[in-house]
Design a protein around this motif. Structure first.
Motif, PDB file in Angstrom:
ATOM      1  N   UNK A   1      34.418  36.459  40.540  1.00 13.11           N
ATOM      2  CA  UNK A   1      33.847  37.426  39.270  1.00 13.11           C
ATOM      3  C   UNK A   1      34.322  36.739  37.784  1.00 13.11           C
ATOM      4  N   UNK A   2      35.437  35.860  37.675  1.00 20.59           N
ATOM      5  CA  UNK A   2      36.133  35.620  36.765  1.00 20.59           C
ATOM      6  C   UNK A   2      37.005  34.621  36.895  1.00 20.59           C
ATOM      7  N   UNK A   3      37.090  34.163  36.273  1.00 27.97           N
ATOM      8  CA  UNK A   3      38.283  32.676  35.816  1.00 27.97           C
ATOM      9  C   UNK A   3      39.651  32.853  36.363  1.00 27.97           C
ATOM     10  N   UNK A   4      39.650  31.285  36.098  1.00 20.80           N
ATOM     11  CA  UNK A   4      41.400  31.193  35.665  1.00 20.80           C
ATOM     12  C   UNK A   4      41.822  31.750  34.105  1.00 20.80           C
ATOM     13  N   UNK A   5      43.298  32.197  34.256  1.00 22.31           N
ATOM     14  CA  UNK A   5      44.422  32.254  35.222  1.00 22.31           C
ATOM     15  C   UNK A   5      44.564  33.305  36.183  1.00 22.31           C
ATOM     16  N   UNK A   6      43.636  34.440  36.189  1.00 20.46           N
ATOM     17  CA  UNK A   6      43.755  35.002  37.366  1.00 20.46           C
ATOM     18  C   UNK A   6      42.155  35.372  37.618  1.00 20.46           C
TER      19      UNK A   6
ATOM     20  N   UNK B   1      49.154  44.879  33.650  1.00 15.58           N
ATOM     21  CA  UNK B   1      47.959  44.412  33.641  1.00 15.58           C
ATOM     22  C   UNK B   1      46.744  43.922  32.775  1.00 15.58           C
ATOM     23  N   UNK B   2      47.612  43.916  31.752  1.00 11.78           N
ATOM     24  CA  UNK B   2      46.301  44.345  30.624  1.00 11.78           C
ATOM     25  C   UNK B   2      46.246  42.426  30.060  1.00 11.78           C
ATOM     26  N   UNK B   3      47.696  42.126  30.295  1.00 10.06           N
ATOM     27  CA  UNK B   3      47.423  41.029  29.869  1.00 10.06           C
ATOM     28  C   UNK B   3      47.430  39.863  30.814  1.00 10.06           C
ATOM     29  N   UNK B   4      47.481  40.435  32.161  1.00 15.19           N
ATOM     30  CA  UNK B   4      46.269  39.625  32.921  1.00 15.19           C
ATOM     31  C   UNK B   4      45.159  39.849  33.312  1.00 15.19           C
ATOM     32  N   UNK B   5      44.341  40.576  32.870  1.00 22.76           N
ATOM     33  CA  UNK B   5      42.946  40.802  32.180  1.00 22.76           C
ATOM     34  C   UNK B   5      42.835  39.984  31.380  1.00 22.76           C
ATOM     35  N   UNK B   6      43.997  39.324  30.109  1.00 21.77           N
ATOM     36  CA  UNK B   6      43.006  38.668  28.849  1.00 21.77           C
ATOM     37  C   UNK B   6      43.552  37.305  29.118  1.00 21.77           C
ATOM     38  N   UNK B   7      42.642  36.234  29.340  1.00 21.17           N
ATOM     39  CA  UNK B   7      42.936  34.878  29.667  1.00 21.17           C
ATOM     40  C   UNK B   7      43.420  34.145  28.053  1.00 21.17           C
TER      41      UNK B   7
ATOM     42  N   UNK C   1      36.886  45.731  35.825  1.00 21.86           N
ATOM     43  CA  UNK C   1      37.351  44.727  35.846  1.00 21.86           C
ATOM     44  C   UNK C   1      38.978  44.991  36.330  1.00 21.86           C
ATOM     45  N   UNK C   2      39.797  46.159  35.729  1.00 20.46           N
ATOM     46  CA  UNK C   2      40.921  46.477  35.991  1.00 20.46           C
ATOM     47  C   UNK C   2      40.571  46.908  38.269  1.00 20.46           C
ATOM     48  N   UNK C   3      39.253  47.490  38.564  1.00 17.03           N
ATOM     49  CA  UNK C   3      38.744  47.826  40.067  1.00 17.03           C
ATOM     50  C   UNK C   3      38.873  47.062  40.325  1.00 17.03           C
ATOM     51  N   UNK C   4      38.697  45.375  40.228  1.00 13.10           N
ATOM     52  CA  UNK C   4      38.081  44.403  40.688  1.00 13.10           C
ATOM     53  C   UNK C   4      39.809  43.622  40.994  1.00 13.10           C
ATOM     54  N   UNK C   5      40.362  43.297  39.812  1.00 17.06           N
ATOM     55  CA  UNK C   5      42.020  42.828  39.642  1.00 17.06           C
ATOM     56  C   UNK C   5      42.733  43.825  41.006  1.00 17.06           C
ATOM     57  N   UNK C   6      42.791  44.571  40.802  1.00 23.17           N
ATOM     58  CA  UNK C   6      43.127  45.604  42.258  1.00 23.17           C
ATOM     59  C   UNK C   6      42.479  45.370  43.660  1.00 23.17           C
ATOM     60  N   UNK C   7      41.674  45.000  43.891  1.00 22.10           N
ATOM     61  CA  UNK C   7      41.025  44.523  45.323  1.00 22.10           C
ATOM     62  C   UNK C   7      41.872  43.187  45.177  1.00 22.10           C
TER      63      UNK C   7
END
Length: 536
Positions: A234-239, A293-299, A364-370
């Motif tokens: 559901x997202x692109x790099x870097x995460x 976590x916030x850094x990971x979600x912000x490209x 977004x946090x739930x999808x990252x966690x999963x």
């Protein structure tokens, strides 16, 4: 002590000149891992491709009295050599998934098959595999048969050693042993019999660290996966993040204290819910996890923006909400089954004073966690501060390890106040809330992050690890870092023996001394295979 020309050429004749090296630059790259540089580098590195080549190498080492160490994906300093005149076998060319048996639910793999690769193939068949906390990039064979085995999936899939079936093992004397059903029927489905089981000799609790011969193939259990054949990105790099299937969910749940967290663990076990129970984001430290976590979600953000992000009021609020938290993945056989598990979880939280962290219910946090916990990826972030070592790592019943949590936090606070290690809030306790299938035991490590370029900081990290081991032994905890593994840091025989004798199970190492006499008459097993020879 370098290999003679005769010794080197004898080994070269087995694997070919392109698969052996004694180049100092290459050898130095095999003497560093995780911010730790070992004082000994291998005399040569070899890349065998078959069990026949491995057997020929070990027989040659017996002839010339050369020690042998092997590793596959080489996670951590345990994959390095620790004694002179030792060669290292890098098993990366042995990288095949030989079989996936859907009916009997097992796979046969070589050493360099990583968990993420096997999991992806198994998911196509409605199955999945055990992954350890060190990540999906680690060897399935190593984590199952040779080293550690703690897993966020422990409640559903057990410890690595519980997943080992039959194995093919080249002993230190050069003989090949095929264990379990493989030795009697040629099939891989069972790790025992007929006759005495030898999984304890192969694996024990913590494994032989690639130091007692070479395990070249294993069969490993597979487990049900009631999800899609392929996860939807559901997202692109870097995460990358992934869409959560409708019969699955991911939550971060928090508690007033560690005591209530452990109360909840018991109730979750009793309710038989949970596919993953893991304290993942807290690896970054209780004061830093929300910001990262916030850094990971912000490209547009990287770790270099950490101080800026920490000033954000929203991040400061989330930091407080995520204290004393862990992550849980619920997986139902159907959507209705998931709804029942969700209801059971909420009842447990009501009874223990816990709560779902609403801010982490952001999609977004739930999808990252999963994604992070199902695939156990992004382990490169373990090195976000440079080097790290874990300490106070024991396993036991939840209440029995609580005192260690507080001791580890106090120890880290002392180092933080002196400016020697990263100030992460001192609580960077990460681990699984179910080490064995169905519960009963937990395993946590409090990570210490340090500057690898600063000798004082690096030394503080090393001493944190060693002192934590002394504390664990004095308190009688069973555990890798309270057991004898600190012995690897010392070359003096007396110091090694003292550490082993102080461990909770010295008799195991007396038995290993017996095994060594029988199976390693020429002393080619690497020094990480610890033994205790005394009059007891």
């Amino acid at each position: 002590m370098t290999l003679t020309r005769e010794e080197y050429e004898a080994l070269e004749s087995i694997v070919g000149p392109e698969n052996i090296s004694n180049d100092p630059v290459i050898l130095d790259s095999y003497a560093w891992s995780g911010g730790v540089f070992r004082p000994h580098r291998p005399e040569a590195v070899l890349l065998p491709q078959s069990v026949e080549e491995v057997q020929a190498i070990i027989k040659t080492c017996n002839r010339y009295k050369i020690k042998v160490k092997c590793h596959s994906t080489g996670w951590g300093p345990a994959g390095l050599v620790s004694a002179p005149k030792t060669i290292l076998l890098d098993l990366r060319r042995m990288n095949k998934i030989i079989e996936i048996n859907e009916d009997a639910m097992y796979a046969v793999v070589e050493p360099y098959v990583i968990a993420a690769e096997l999991q992806a193939e198994a998911m196509k068949r409605g199955l999945t595999c055990h992954l350890i906390g060190a990540g999906g990039s680690c060897s399935v064979l190593a984590s199952t048969a040779c080293y550690h085995g703690e897993s966020p999936f422990g409640i559903f899939m057990g410890h690595g050693c519980e997943n080992l079936l039959a194995a093919e093992w080249v002993l230190p004397n050069g003989e090949i042993v095929r264990t379990g059903s493989l030795g009697s029927t040629g099939e891989w489905f069972c790790g025992e019999g007929p006759g005495p089981g030898i999984r304890g000799l192969v694996r024990g609790t913590w494994g032989t660290h690639g130091s007692f011969g070479v395990i070249t193939k294993i069969a490993v259990k597979l487990h049900p996966w009631p999800g899609p054949e392929k996860l939807e990105i559901t997202s692109s790099l870097p995460i990358y993040r992934v869409k959560i299937p409708e019969n699955m969910d991911a939550h971060t749940i928090a508690f007033p204290s560690f005591k209530e967290m452990m109360d909840a663990a018991y109730k979750i076990w009793d309710a038989k819910i949970g596919y993953v129970l893991h304290r993942q984001f807290n690896f970054f430290g209780e004061d830093l996890q929300a910001a990262i976590v916030k850094i990971l979600l912000d490209p547009n953000k990287t770790i270099y923006h950490l101080e800026e992000v920490l000033k954000d009021p929203e991040v400061q609020n989330l930091t407080e909400k995520m204290r004393k938290s862990f992550q849980i993945i619920l997986v139902g056989n159907s959507k209705r089954h998931l709804e029942w598990q969700e209801a059971a979880l909420r009842k447990i939280l009501d009874e223990t004073g816990g709560r779902i962290v609403e801010e982490c219910e952001d999609q977004a946090i739930k999808e990252l966690t999963f994604m992070w916990l199902i695939r156990l990826c992004y382990k490169n972030w373990n090195f976000y501060a440079g080097g790290y070592l874990n300490g106070y790592a024991a396993y036991g019943s939840p209440y029995s390890v609580l005192s260690l949590f507080y001791k580890s936090i106090e120890h880290k606070k002392e180092l933080i106040e002196k400016g020697l290690i990263v100030d992460d809030g001192a609580d960077a306790l990460m681990g699984t809330l179910s080490l064995r299938g169905g519960g009963g035991v937990i395993y946590f490590e409090n990570f210490c992050l340090f500057d690898v370029a600063d000798p004082e900081s690096r030394n503080a990290g090393t001493m944190y690890r060693l002192i934590s081991g002394e504390v664990l032994r004095k308190l009688g905890y069973v555990g890798n870092f309270g057991g004898p593994s600190e012995a690897y840091f010392y070359e003096e025989k007396e110091k090694k023996e003292k550490i082993i004798k102080e461990s909770t199970h010295p008799e195991a190492f007396r038995w290993q001394a017996v095994f060594k006499k029988v199976f390693d008459p020429n002393n080619v097993a690497s020094d990480e295979y610890l033994t205790l020879e005394d009059s007891s």
